[in-house]
Design a protein around this motif. Structure first.
Motif, PDB file in Angstrom:
ATOM      1  N   TRP A  19       0.817  -1.211   0.000  1.00 53.56           N
ATOM      2  CA  TRP A  19       0.000   0.000   0.000  1.00 53.56           C
ATOM      3  C   TRP A  19       0.851   1.262   0.000  1.00 53.56           C
ATOM      4  O   TRP A  19       0.463   2.282  -0.583  1.00 53.56           O
ATOM      5  N   ALA A  20       2.015   1.201   0.627  1.00 49.78           N
ATOM      6  CA  ALA A  20       2.921   2.358   0.591  1.00 49.78           C
ATOM      7  C   ALA A  20       3.390   2.609  -0.841  1.00 49.78           C
ATOM      8  O   ALA A  20       3.461   3.764  -1.291  1.00 49.78           O
ATOM      9  N   ILE A  21       3.710   1.537  -1.559  1.00 49.20           N
ATOM     10  CA  ILE A  21       4.149   1.664  -2.954  1.00 49.20           C
ATOM     11  C   ILE A  21       3.006   2.182  -3.823  1.00 49.20           C
ATOM     12  O   ILE A  21       3.205   3.046  -4.688  1.00 49.20           O
ATOM     13  N   ILE A  22       1.788   1.668  -3.588  1.00 47.73           N
ATOM     14  CA  ILE A  22       0.639   2.095  -4.385  1.00 47.73           C
ATOM     15  C   ILE A  22       0.364   3.578  -4.174  1.00 47.73           C
ATOM     16  O   ILE A  22       0.133   4.334  -5.136  1.00 47.73           O
ATOM     17  N   ARG A  23       0.383   4.017  -2.908  1.00 53.25           N
ATOM     18  CA  ARG A  23       0.141   5.438  -2.626  1.00 53.25           C
ATOM     19  C   ARG A  23       1.222   6.312  -3.259  1.00 53.25           C
ATOM     20  O   ARG A  23       0.933   7.386  -3.810  1.00 53.25           O
ATOM     21  N   SER A  24       2.475   5.860  -3.182  1.00 51.21           N
ATOM     22  CA  SER A  24       3.575   6.629  -3.772  1.00 51.21           C
ATOM     23  C   SER A  24       3.420   6.736  -5.280  1.00 51.21           C
ATOM     24  O   SER A  24       3.600   7.816  -5.865  1.00 51.21           O
ATOM     25  N   LEU A  25       3.078   5.626  -5.923  1.00 49.70           N
ATOM     26  CA  LEU A  25       2.893   5.635  -7.371  1.00 49.70           C
ATOM     27  C   LEU A  25       1.740   6.551  -7.770  1.00 49.70           C
ATOM     28  O   LEU A  25       1.829   7.269  -8.781  1.00 49.70           O
ATOM     29  N   CYS A  26       0.672   6.542  -6.984  1.00 48.65           N
ATOM     30  CA  CYS A  26      -0.478   7.405  -7.302  1.00 48.65           C
ATOM     31  C   CYS A  26      -0.086   8.875  -7.247  1.00 48.65           C
ATOM     32  O   CYS A  26      -0.460   9.658  -8.133  1.00 48.65           O
ATOM     33  N   VAL A  27       0.682   9.252  -6.222  1.00 50.08           N
ATOM     34  CA  VAL A  27       1.104  10.647  -6.093  1.00 50.08           C
ATOM     35  C   VAL A  27       2.004  11.038  -7.265  1.00 50.08           C
ATOM     36  O   VAL A  27       1.839  12.102  -7.873  1.00 50.08           O
ATOM     37  N   VAL A  28       2.969  10.172  -7.594  1.00 49.63           N
ATOM     38  CA  VAL A  28       3.887  10.463  -8.693  1.00 49.63           C
ATOM     39  C   VAL A  28       3.125  10.566 -10.016  1.00 49.63           C
ATOM     40  O   VAL A  28       3.381  11.473 -10.826  1.00 49.63           O
ATOM     41  N   VAL A  29       2.189   9.649 -10.249  1.00 52.26           N
ATOM     42  CA  VAL A  29       1.420   9.664 -11.498  1.00 52.26           C
ATOM     43  C   VAL A  29       0.567  10.924 -11.597  1.00 52.26           C
ATOM     44  O   VAL A  29       0.496  11.558 -12.661  1.00 52.26           O
ATOM     45  N   VAL A  30      -0.076  11.313 -10.497  1.00 51.96           N
ATOM     46  CA  VAL A  30      -0.900  12.519 -10.505  1.00 51.96           C
ATOM     47  C   VAL A  30      -0.056  13.748 -10.818  1.00 51.96           C
ATOM     48  O   VAL A  30      -0.427  14.597 -11.644  1.00 51.96           O
ATOM     49  N   LEU A  31       1.100  13.863 -10.177  1.00 51.37           N
ATOM     50  CA  LEU A  31       1.980  15.000 -10.438  1.00 51.37           C
ATOM     51  C   LEU A  31       2.518  14.966 -11.864  1.00 51.37           C
ATOM     52  O   LEU A  31       2.684  16.019 -12.496  1.00 51.37           O
ATOM     53  N   ALA A  32       2.799  13.770 -12.382  1.00 52.36           N
ATOM     54  CA  ALA A  32       3.261  13.651 -13.767  1.00 52.36           C
ATOM     55  C   ALA A  32       2.165  14.077 -14.742  1.00 52.36           C
ATOM     56  O   ALA A  32       2.445  14.740 -15.752  1.00 52.36           O
ATOM     57  N   VAL A  33       0.920  13.724 -14.445  1.00 51.24           N
ATOM     58  CA  VAL A  33      -0.196  14.131 -15.299  1.00 51.24           C
ATOM     59  C   VAL A  33      -0.358  15.655 -15.261  1.00 51.24           C
ATOM     60  O   VAL A  33      -0.607  16.296 -16.302  1.00 51.24           O
ATOM     61  N   VAL A  34      -0.221  16.240 -14.080  1.00 54.79           N
ATOM     62  CA  VAL A  34      -0.299  17.693 -13.963  1.00 54.79           C
ATOM     63  C   VAL A  34       0.799  18.353 -14.788  1.00 54.79           C
ATOM     64  O   VAL A  34       0.560  19.325 -15.522  1.00 54.79           O
ATOM     65  N   ALA A  35       2.040  17.811 -14.676  1.00 53.00           N
ATOM     66  CA  ALA A  35       3.149  18.349 -15.464  1.00 53.00           C
ATOM     67  C   ALA A  35       2.901  18.166 -16.956  1.00 53.00           C
ATOM     68  O   ALA A  35       3.237  19.039 -17.767  1.00 53.00           O
ATOM     69  N   PHE A  36       2.301  17.034 -17.328  1.00 52.28           N
ATOM     70  CA  PHE A  36       1.992  16.779 -18.741  1.00 52.28           C
ATOM     71  C   PHE A  36       0.988  17.801 -19.263  1.00 52.28           C
ATOM     72  O   PHE A  36       1.112  18.291 -20.392  1.00 52.28           O
ATOM     73  N   CYS A  37      -0.008  18.130 -18.437  1.00 53.45           N
ATOM     74  CA  CYS A  37      -1.026  19.108 -18.856  1.00 53.45           C
ATOM     75  C   CYS A  37      -0.452  20.522 -18.941  1.00 53.45           C
ATOM     76  O   CYS A  37      -0.910  21.331 -19.749  1.00 53.45           O
ATOM     77  N   LEU A  38       0.537  20.811 -18.103  1.00 50.94           N
ATOM     78  CA  LEU A  38       1.171  22.134 -18.133  1.00 50.94           C
ATOM     79  C   LEU A  38       2.342  22.120 -19.119  1.00 50.94           C
ATOM     80  O   LEU A  38       3.473  22.473 -18.775  1.00 50.94           O
ATOM     81  N   LYS A  39       2.058  21.724 -20.337  1.00 42.50           N
ATOM     82  CA  LYS A  39       3.107  21.536 -21.346  1.00 42.50           C
ATOM     83  C   LYS A  39       3.883  22.815 -21.614  1.00 42.50           C
ATOM     84  O   LYS A  39       5.121  22.795 -21.666  1.00 42.50           O
ATOM     85  N   GLU A  40       3.195  23.919 -21.796  1.00 45.25           N
ATOM     86  CA  GLU A  40       3.876  25.170 -22.125  1.00 45.25           C
ATOM     87  C   GLU A  40       4.848  25.576 -21.024  1.00 45.25           C
ATOM     88  O   GLU A  40       5.991  25.948 -21.288  1.00 45.25           O
ATOM     89  N   TRP A  41       4.389  25.514 -19.787  1.00 49.40           N
ATOM     90  CA  TRP A  41       5.254  25.888 -18.659  1.00 49.40           C
ATOM     91  C   TRP A  41       6.418  24.922 -18.523  1.00 49.40           C
ATOM     92  O   TRP A  41       7.566  25.334 -18.302  1.00 49.40           O
TER      93      TRP A  41
END
Length: 250
Positions: A19-41
């Motif tokens: 569960w620690a790994i799952i929670r960590s992966l979820c946080v990283v994936v969410v932040l990666a998606v946010v970074a992906f959406c902020l392409k210009e920045w």
């Protein structure tokens, strides 16, 4: 055990770790998606060192230049976008990942060991970030300017690909981040009585040669100024490590 809680079974520990790994992966994936959406920045930041308008070059007063990147593959830009966003998500999410790992191992540590672990993990993360920033603002821009504008002949134009630029950027940031862990690793080795300040002082001249070799590999340039700029922070890390090692010995 450093905790008064009832001991868990082997499978219980695995479930907690899962569960620690799952929670960590979820946080990283969410932040990666946010970074992906902020392409210009995201790519404004990543591509900034390729131009003389970058803050480092403005402070140095270098001659105007600009490197034009090109795309040679159908899926290359999309894959580069995904890879860059993933690295940004991992970098931004790493504090939470470290927190989850610490929360998993902390029940097995004594109180003094927990305090020491917090300092070590915090120092290691801070030094990695510092190495990344040094790479972004100093080492990578100087490397890009030299290699991107270098020509064996005026008849040969440079055609730099986006993938080559991003791969170099990420790899150099990772390398510098690891190199900046030298004081933390030295302190730990000193704590375990595997390294001493006197030993590091005795081999200081050898270390200087090794630092120059590493700097030459990181920045393959014939410019002595650039070589010294890269070597200086690594040498300072070595000197700081000499000061830290005796203080951590019992």
């Amino acid at each position: 055990m450093g905790s008064n809680s009832a001991p868990q079974t082997f499978w219980g520990h695995l479930d907690v770790l899962r569960w620690a790994i799952i929670r960590s992966l979820c946080v990283v994936v969410v932040l990666a998606v946010v970074a992906f959406c902020l392409k210009e920045w995201l790519f404004t930041v990543v591509l900034a060192p390729r131009s003389s308008d970058f803050i480092t070059f403005r402070l140095m007063g270098t001659e105007p230049f600009s490197l034009h990147l090109m795309n040679t593959g159908l899926t290359e830009q999309f894959m580069v976008h995904m890879r860059t966003a993933a690295y940004a998500g991992l970098l931004l999410g790493s504090p939470y990942v470290l927190y989850e790992l610490f929360r998993f191992v902390s029940p097995g540590l004594y109180q003094n060991e927990r305090r020491a672990a917090i300092w070590v993990v915090g120092a290691a993360y801070a030094m990695f970030l510092l190495g990344t920033l040094v790479c972004y603002f100093i080492i990578f821009p100087l490397t890009v300017r030299f290699l991107g504008t270098y020509q064996v002949s005026a008849d040969v134009d440079n055609m730099l690909t986006l993938q080559s630029y991003i791969d170099t950027f990420i790899s150099m940031c990772l390398v510098l981040g690891v190199i900046f862990e030298l004081p933390v690793v030295s302190a730990l080795l000193g704590r375990m009585h595997l390294l001493s300040g006197s030993l590091m002082r005795r081999y200081r001249r050898h270390a200087v040669v090794a630092i120059l070799v590493v700097a030459a590999i990181i920045t393959p340039t014939t410019d002595i100024f650039t070589l010294l700029v890269v070597s200086l922070p690594i040498w300072l890390l070595y000197e700081v490590s000499i000061l830290l090692v005796p203080k951590t010995k019992k």
